[in-house]
Scaffold this active site. Structure first.
Site, short mmCIF file in Angstrom:
data_model
loop_
_atom_site.label_atom_id
_atom_site.label_comp_id
_atom_site.label_asym_id
_atom_site.label_seq_id
_atom_site.Cartn_x
_atom_site.Cartn_y
_atom_site.Cartn_z
N VAL A 217 89.35 48.62 9.11
CA VAL A 217 88.50 47.76 8.28
C VAL A 217 89.00 46.33 8.44
O VAL A 217 90.21 46.09 8.47
CB VAL A 217 88.60 48.17 6.78
CG1 VAL A 217 87.84 47.21 5.89
CG2 VAL A 217 88.06 49.57 6.57
N ASP B 137 103.73 53.86 17.58
CA ASP B 137 104.43 52.71 18.18
C ASP B 137 105.85 52.53 17.64
O ASP B 137 106.66 51.83 18.25
CB ASP B 137 103.65 51.41 17.95
CG ASP B 137 102.33 51.38 18.70
OD1 ASP B 137 102.08 52.32 19.49
OD2 ASP B 137 101.54 50.44 18.49
O1 F6P Z 1 98.67 51.27 16.66
C1 F6P Z 1 98.87 52.27 17.58
C2 F6P Z 1 98.12 52.07 18.83
O2 F6P Z 1 98.32 53.30 19.41
C3 F6P Z 1 98.54 50.92 19.76
O3 F6P Z 1 99.67 51.12 20.53
C4 F6P Z 1 97.31 50.76 20.61
O4 F6P Z 1 97.22 49.48 21.15
C5 F6P Z 1 96.23 50.98 19.63
O5 F6P Z 1 96.73 51.87 18.67
C6 F6P Z 1 94.94 51.49 20.23
O6 F6P Z 1 94.02 51.60 19.22
P1 F6P Z 1 92.48 52.02 19.34
O7 F6P Z 1 92.43 53.45 18.92
O8 F6P Z 1 91.78 51.14 18.39
O9 F6P Z 1 92.08 51.86 20.76
#
Ligand code: F6P
Length: 341
Positions: free
Chosen positions: A73, A127
């Site tokens: 969000v 992470d």
């Molecule tokens: O926050 C964790 C994470 O896995 C990051 O390392 C990565 O950049 C991001 O989420 C990817 O998120 P999305 O699911 O929005 O592509």
């Protein structure tokens, strides 16, 4: 008591283990009622929820993802919705909200807590970049997935005498790259905390080939960047949530290394496979303990706090301190890893 749980931000193996643990501790031991908001903060803002009883959480301990769904969000949208969220908390007779999420979610939790909502947070992220907890659940699973992939890539790289540049998740921090790279014996690791010198990287791999080795594996955190000016590099832009949209370090680095080394190079992007599937035993245990302690914190009225692992103990830490800084890879950890590569 009556409490509402939600999962927000990128998903992570272990979310279901927290939800199950919250419900077990609350319902079985305290005779509380638990509801789950659908798709993160969105569910709280829209009053979209369902009852979570023992049946609802049966069989989910080992399941990846989140039975509640998740979403991101925009912070401004959430700020505009504070009064609506408060209204739902009152209407639903909630004594507490337990948001389970990463950096963005915990910042939002702090904002809502400052606005007077009774919040106890639970940190999650593959992470591992939340500063006030030794580790987050999901990280161990992601490192395991990445390590297995690196082991597999070594054999095919060797067959074809290639350089493999393997991109792992890690927007701001290189924890997954560091740990999986060490565990798999990668030949170089690049992380966002330390812009890399492409000349040094090339020399390192070239020295390896000069020793008669047939292949090389480079692990790159997705947020890693070259030192400014050391190679052509497209940084990408930002998405609507203000998160960097990377243009692909593995792809760009493989083109550069292939040109410089005269060896075939291939980019491999592990992506969301690191976030999917069943959590490791370590992550299930940590997630379960976080859920248990979150319920206890609610009963003690310790709002504005979140669970954290300190050594082997679970402690409650203020949400304010949780969102101050990110836990980056310290220089000595990087040096340690470098010397054994
Ligand atoms: O926050 C964790 C994470 O896995 C990051 O390392 C990565 O950049 C991001 O989420 C990817 O998120 P999305 O699911 O929005 O592509």
């Amino acid at each position: 008591m009556r409490m509402g749980v939600l999962t927000s931000g990128g998903d992570c193996p272990g979310l279901n283990a927290v939800i199950r643990s919250v419900v077990h501790r609350a319902v079985v031991d305290h005779s509380d009622e638990v509801i789950g908001f659908q798709d993160g903060w969105k569910g709280l803002l829209e009053g979209d929820y369902r009852k979570l009883d023992l049946d609802a959480v049966s069989g989910i301990l080992a399941r990846g993802g989140t039975i509640l769904g998740s979403s991101r969000v925009q912070p401004a949208h959430l700020r505009d919705g504070v009064e609506r969220a408060k209204g739902h908390v009152v209407d639903l007779g909630l004594d507490a909200i337990i948001p389970i999420g990463g950096e963005g979610t915990l910042k939002a939790a702090r904002m809502l807590s400052d606005a007077g909502l009774p919040i106890v947070g639970v940190p999650k992220t593959i992470d591992n970049d939340i500063a006030v907890t030794d580790v987050t659940f999901g990280f161990d699973t992601a490192v395991g997935v990445a390590t297995e992939a690196l082991d597999r890539l070594k054999t095919t790289a060797e067959s074809h005498q290639r350089v493999m540049i393997v991109e792992v998740m890690g927007r701001h921090t290189g924890w997954i790259a560091l740990h999986s790279g060490m565990a798999a014996g990668a030949h170089a690791i690049v992380v966002p905390e330390r812009p890399f010198d492409v000349d040094e990287l090339t020399a390192r791999i070239s020295d390896r080939f000069a020793l008669g080795k047939k292949f090389a594996i480079v692990v790159a955190a997705e947020g890693a960047k070259p030192r400014p000016g050391s190679m052509e590099f497209d940084e990408g832009g930002k998405d609507i949530y203000g998160h960097e949209r990377f243009a692909g370090i593995a792809r760009q680095l493989s083109v550069e290394l292939e040109r410089r080394l005269g060896k075939e190079a291939r980019p491999v992007i592990l992506g969301h496979v690191q976030r999917g599937g069943t959590p490791t035993a370590h992550d299930r245990v940590l997630a379960t303990r976080f859920g248990w302690h979150a319920v206890e914190a609610v009963h003690r009225g310790e709002f504005g706090h979140m669970t954290a692992l300190h050594g082997t103990d679970i402690r409650m830490v203020p949400l304010a301190s949780a969102v101050e800084t990110l836990k980056t890879v310290p220089e000595e950890r990087y040096t340690e890893a470098e010397c054994v590569l």
